[in-house]
Scaffold this motif. Structure first.
Motif, PDB file in Angstrom:
ATOM      1  N   GLY A 115       0.816  -1.201   0.000  1.00 18.95           N
ATOM      2  CA  GLY A 115       0.000   0.000   0.000  1.00 18.95           C
ATOM      3  C   GLY A 115       0.849   1.250   0.000  1.00 18.95           C
ATOM      4  O   GLY A 115       2.081   1.194   0.076  1.00 18.95           O
ATOM      5  N   CYS A 116       0.156   2.369  -0.080  1.00 20.14           N
ATOM      6  CA  CYS A 116       0.802   3.677  -0.138  1.00 20.14           C
ATOM      7  C   CYS A 116      -0.029   4.652   0.686  1.00 20.14           C
ATOM      8  O   CYS A 116      -1.265   4.545   0.738  1.00 20.14           O
ATOM      9  CB  CYS A 116       0.879   4.130  -1.602  1.00 20.14           C
ATOM     10  SG  CYS A 116       1.753   5.682  -1.861  1.00 20.14           S
ATOM     11  N   CYS A 117       0.640   5.578   1.332  1.00 17.82           N
ATOM     12  CA  CYS A 117      -0.066   6.577   2.122  1.00 17.82           C
ATOM     13  C   CYS A 117       0.576   7.934   1.923  1.00 17.82           C
ATOM     14  O   CYS A 117       1.694   8.042   1.424  1.00 17.82           O
ATOM     15  CB  CYS A 117      -0.107   6.189   3.593  1.00 17.82           C
ATOM     16  SG  CYS A 117       1.502   5.942   4.333  1.00 17.82           S
ATOM     17  N   LEU A 118      -0.154   8.963   2.306  1.00 15.63           N
ATOM     18  CA  LEU A 118       0.335  10.329   2.140  1.00 15.63           C
ATOM     19  C   LEU A 118      -0.446  11.283   3.007  1.00 15.63           C
ATOM     20  O   LEU A 118      -1.542  10.975   3.473  1.00 15.63           O
ATOM     21  CB  LEU A 118       0.238  10.765   0.678  1.00 15.63           C
ATOM     22  CG  LEU A 118      -1.162  10.831   0.060  1.00 15.63           C
ATOM     23  CD1 LEU A 118      -1.798  12.196   0.221  1.00 15.63           C
ATOM     24  CD2 LEU A 118      -1.088  10.485  -1.409  1.00 15.63           C
ATOM     25  N   VAL A 119       0.136  12.448   3.187  1.00 12.88           N
ATOM     26  CA  VAL A 119      -0.555  13.569   3.813  1.00 12.88           C
ATOM     27  C   VAL A 119      -0.721  14.587   2.705  1.00 12.88           C
ATOM     28  O   VAL A 119       0.259  14.986   2.068  1.00 12.88           O
ATOM     29  CB  VAL A 119       0.264  14.160   4.988  1.00 12.88           C
ATOM     30  CG1 VAL A 119      -0.414  15.402   5.542  1.00 12.88           C
ATOM     31  CG2 VAL A 119       0.466  13.105   6.070  1.00 12.88           C
ATOM     32  N   GLY A 120      -1.969  14.973   2.430  1.00 14.49           N
ATOM     33  CA  GLY A 120      -2.180  15.877   1.304  1.00 14.49           C
ATOM     34  C   GLY A 120      -3.574  16.453   1.238  1.00 14.49           C
ATOM     35  O   GLY A 120      -4.398  16.268   2.138  1.00 14.49           O
TER      36      GLY A 120
END
Length: 170
Positions: A115-120
């Motif tokens: 998976g992939c995560c981000l703050v945006g």
């Protein structure tokens, strides 16, 4: 006539142009701490830029995206953080950021990432399949700006920690 966009892996000689694009991309953003160029440099120095892509037009760097491993408190592995992603202001709203994100996510899938995560920004990242979640969180980050994208079936639970390079201030 606009020339074609090329997206390729970062090469050592790209470092200065990536720094310039990153500074320009975040220069006027009020929500930015204006440390993104330091984060990219620290990720590179730590050897944790799992994917680092450059967007070029007319042999000029116009964009960049970085992906680096994150840790999850439940021990789940093979998750990555997206960011920063930068597009020079003169080239924004031309699909370059979208192309960088889509190319980077395709590379993550080839790596069998979980998976992939981000703050945006909520309005932007949802179109790529990113969603908010109650199963994962980042300390000190409001849940409405933390997004995840599951690339495999596993559904981790816990606290996500981005690499310490995300604390870089110089």
């Amino acid at each position: 006539m606009t020339t074609a966009l090329t997206i390729r892996d970062e090469m050592p000689e790209d470092e200065a142009s990536i720094t310039k694009v990153t500074i320009a991309a975040f220069e006027t953003l009020q929500i930015s701490s204006h440390t993104e160029q330091f984060i990219v440099r620290a990720l590179r120095s730590a050897g944790v830029l799992s994917i680092s892509l450059v967007a070029e037009r007319d042999s000029h760097t116009v964009g960049h995206i970085a992906f680096s491993p994150v840790t999850i408190s439940d021990g789940t592995t093979d998750w990555y953080g997206l960011g920063p992603v930068s597009v020079h202001p003169d080239y924004q709203r031309q699909g370059i950021g979208k192309a960088l994100i889509e190319t980077g996510l395709a590379q993550l899938k080839r790596l069998n990432a979980q998976g992939c995560c981000l703050v945006g920004h909520p309005a932007y990242y949802r179109k790529f399949g990113f969603k908010t979640t109650t199963e994962l969180s980042v300390s000190g980050v409001p849940p409405e700006v933390f997004f995840v994208l599951h690339l495999q079936d596993a559904k981790p639970r816990g606290v996500v920690q981005f690499h310490e390079a995300f604390s870089a201030t110089s």
